[in-house]
Design an enzyme around this catalytic site. Structure first.
Site, PDB file in Angstrom:
ATOM      1  N   HIS A   1     -38.385  31.200  10.729  1.00  0.00           N
ATOM      2  CA  HIS A   1     -37.398  32.047  11.399  1.00  0.00           C
ATOM      3  C   HIS A   1     -36.898  31.301  12.635  1.00  0.00           C
ATOM      4  O   HIS A   1     -37.589  30.441  13.190  1.00  0.00           O
ATOM      5  CB  HIS A   1     -38.024  33.366  11.827  1.00  0.00           C
ATOM      6  CG  HIS A   1     -38.385  34.255  10.681  1.00  0.00           C
ATOM      7  ND1 HIS A   1     -38.664  35.592  10.854  1.00  0.00           N
ATOM      8  CD2 HIS A   1     -38.529  34.011   9.353  1.00  0.00           C
ATOM      9  CE1 HIS A   1     -38.956  36.143   9.684  1.00  0.00           C
ATOM     10  NE2 HIS A   1     -38.876  35.190   8.759  1.00  0.00           N
TER      11      HIS A   1
ATOM     12  N   GLU B   1     -36.642  32.041  15.774  1.00  0.00           N
ATOM     13  CA  GLU B   1     -37.502  32.089  16.951  1.00  0.00           C
ATOM     14  C   GLU B   1     -38.719  31.180  16.779  1.00  0.00           C
ATOM     15  O   GLU B   1     -39.142  30.508  17.721  1.00  0.00           O
ATOM     16  CB  GLU B   1     -37.974  33.526  17.224  1.00  0.00           C
ATOM     17  CG  GLU B   1     -36.849  34.499  17.503  1.00  0.00           C
ATOM     18  CD  GLU B   1     -36.268  35.158  16.255  1.00  0.00           C
ATOM     19  OE1 GLU B   1     -35.582  36.180  16.407  1.00  0.00           O
ATOM     20  OE2 GLU B   1     -36.509  34.664  15.123  1.00  0.00           O
TER      21      GLU B   1
ATOM     22  N   CYS C   1     -38.625  39.749  14.440  1.00  0.00           N
ATOM     23  CA  CYS C   1     -39.593  40.427  13.578  1.00  0.00           C
ATOM     24  C   CYS C   1     -40.980  40.344  14.219  1.00  0.00           C
ATOM     25  O   CYS C   1     -41.196  39.603  15.181  1.00  0.00           O
ATOM     26  CB  CYS C   1     -39.603  39.778  12.195  1.00  0.00           C
ATOM     27  SG  CYS C   1     -40.473  38.195  12.148  1.00  0.00           S
TER      28      CYS C   1
ATOM     29  N   CYS D   1     -42.370  36.764  14.709  1.00  0.00           N
ATOM     30  CA  CYS D   1     -41.745  36.032  15.804  1.00  0.00           C
ATOM     31  C   CYS D   1     -42.175  36.586  17.155  1.00  0.00           C
ATOM     32  O   CYS D   1     -42.425  35.826  18.092  1.00  0.00           O
ATOM     33  CB  CYS D   1     -40.233  36.067  15.650  1.00  0.00           C
ATOM     34  SG  CYS D   1     -39.673  35.162  14.184  1.00  0.00           S
TER      35      CYS D   1
END
Length: 149
Positions: A50, A52, A80, A83
């Site tokens: 992801h 992040e 999420c 993260c």
């Protein structure tokens, strides 16, 4: 400098190059941009890539530390739970985001199964089974401390 725009621009480049989906993040320390990235899930075939996560990995490498407590994150979408967890581990205190989890879900990127599992509302997502025989792993703690004296 518009740090959120840097995240959005990185996202557009990532999507154009088929690196990842519609998510980006910028990590800033003071006025210095440490990382501005898109997610790289598609390129890396990695569900943990992801934006992040990629940004935290890049920032840690660039700064030579896992302590990012003096950094701020700008994410194109509400992070999420995975993260959020890595940002907490890195000591990040401030995260600015634009789109919400509901926006993401509306476009096919729901993380509600993770949120419900972590909230104790749905234990059917994954079976976590504690192994009672600890012999194989018990010595790892002692070994770690011996190596780091």
């Amino acid at each position: 400098m518009d740090f959120m725009k840097l995240a959005a621009d990185a996202t557009l480049v990532g999507m154009a190059n088929k690196v990842g989906g519609p998510f980006g993040a910028t990590i800033v320390r003071g006025d210095e941009v440490i990382a501005a990235v898109s997610n790289t899930m598609m390129r890396d075939t990695d569900p943990s890539a992801h934006a992040e996560m990629v940004a935290v990995r890049e920032a840690c490498k660039k700064l030579g530390t896992m302590d990012l407590s003096d950094c701020v994150v700008y994410a194109t979408c509400e992070p999420c739970p995975m993260c959020v967890s890595v940002m907490i581990w890195a000591g990040i205190k401030d995260v600015y985001y634009c789109s919400t989890r509901d926006d993401a879900a509306e476009h096919g990127f729901s993380d509600m199964h993770l949120r419900k599992y972590l909230a104790g509302e749905d234990d059917g997502v994954i079976n976590m089974i504690k192994v009672e025989d600890r012999e194989d792993c018990e010595h790892l703690w002692k070994h770690f401390h011996e190596l780091n004296k």
